[in-house]
Design an enzyme around this catalytic site. Structure first.
Site, short mmCIF file in Angstrom:
data_model
loop_
_atom_site.label_atom_id
_atom_site.label_comp_id
_atom_site.label_asym_id
_atom_site.label_seq_id
_atom_site.Cartn_x
_atom_site.Cartn_y
_atom_site.Cartn_z
N LEU A 1 5.04 12.89 4.10
CA LEU A 1 6.37 12.51 4.54
C LEU A 1 6.14 11.18 5.26
CD1 LEU A 1 9.29 13.57 4.55
CD2 LEU A 1 8.80 14.68 6.73
N ASP A 2 6.75 10.11 4.77
CA ASP A 2 6.36 8.80 5.28
C ASP A 2 6.60 8.65 6.79
OD1 ASP A 2 8.86 7.19 5.88
OD2 ASP A 2 9.28 7.66 3.79
N LYS A 3 5.92 7.70 7.37
CA LYS A 3 5.89 7.53 8.83
C LYS A 3 7.28 7.40 9.43
CE LYS A 3 3.69 4.69 12.42
NZ LYS A 3 2.77 3.56 12.67
#
Length: 231
Positions: A98-100
């Site tokens: 899950l991207d930053k």
């Protein structure tokens, strides 16, 4: 079992880091420096930096975490990594990414055999998100992304989308694909800026009322349903 795999399964560290330990000649087996071809069997004495490797009993662990924005979904020792943020006693690993800049539901487990079965897009497992945009959502935008659009030469698969009730800038989307930063790129293709991206479901596991930055164990009911879907 090869040395890197044995160390990885021991619970001491990940297999990737075990590879590095062997490469740096910090591992011995029965008094001899281990190599990548060294095989370890029951009864062998394994030392890492001169200390005996103790194999931890395997305790199957499955948790769901409400990831805040800014946390990196990696087991590497980088700033703000998800493993340190959770601080679990078992050696768990994130299932997918899950991207930053996104937040919400992510699963973590030490049951490595199921990680690819959940995260790999070829199995077409559902992942559901709520997206907040900088501008009102146009119906034509929802229609077109639901049918699939071209992103840098690759067409996205059909997906389920809907406008959130009583909201002009929020929509819900369910993917079975998961290209890199797919939702953000789809929105950018229509000149939208994503203000907030929150994952609320993976397969049968829902975020529900779990607070941001908190985690919980999966329930027996959730685990049963998950394994049924993975068959």
């Amino acid at each position: 079992m090869k040395a890197d795999k044995y160390i990885g399964h021991s619970g001491f560290t990940s297999r990737r880091k075990a590879y590095t330990l062997i490469e740096e000649k910090r591992v011995t087996v029965n008094g001899k420096t281990a190599t990548f071809s060294t095989k370890i069997k029951d009864g062998d004495v394994v030392l890492i930096d001169g200390k005996k490797l103790e194999v931890k009993p395997f305790v199957p662990t499955y948790i769901v975490y409400n990831k805040p924005k800014g946390i990196e979904c990696t087991s590497e020792k980088t700033p703000n990594n998800i493993i340190d943020a959770i601080g679990h006693s078992e050696n768990i690993y994130p299932v997918g990414r899950l991207d930053k800049n996104s937040e919400g539901l992510i699963l973590l487990t030490n049951h490595k055999e199921i990680i690819d079965k959940i995260s790999n897009s070829r199995y077409r497992h559902e992942k559901e998100y709520i997206v907040t945009l900088n501008l009102p959502v146009r119906k034509q935008f929802l229609k077109e992304i639901s049918e699939g659009i071209e992103l840098q030469g690759e067409k996205t698969k059909p997906c389920v989308v809907s406008l959130e009730p009583n909201a002009k800038r929020l929509f819900r989307i369910t993917l079975t694909q998961g290209l890199n930063r797919q939702i953000r790129r789809m929105c950018a293709a229509y000149d939208y800026q994503v203000i907030k991206l929150q994952r609320v479901r993976i397969m049968n596991i829902k975020l529900e009322k779990l607070k941001l930055g908190e985690w919980r164990n999966l329930s027996e009911e959730e685990l049963t349903g998950l394994f049924v879907l993975l068959k």
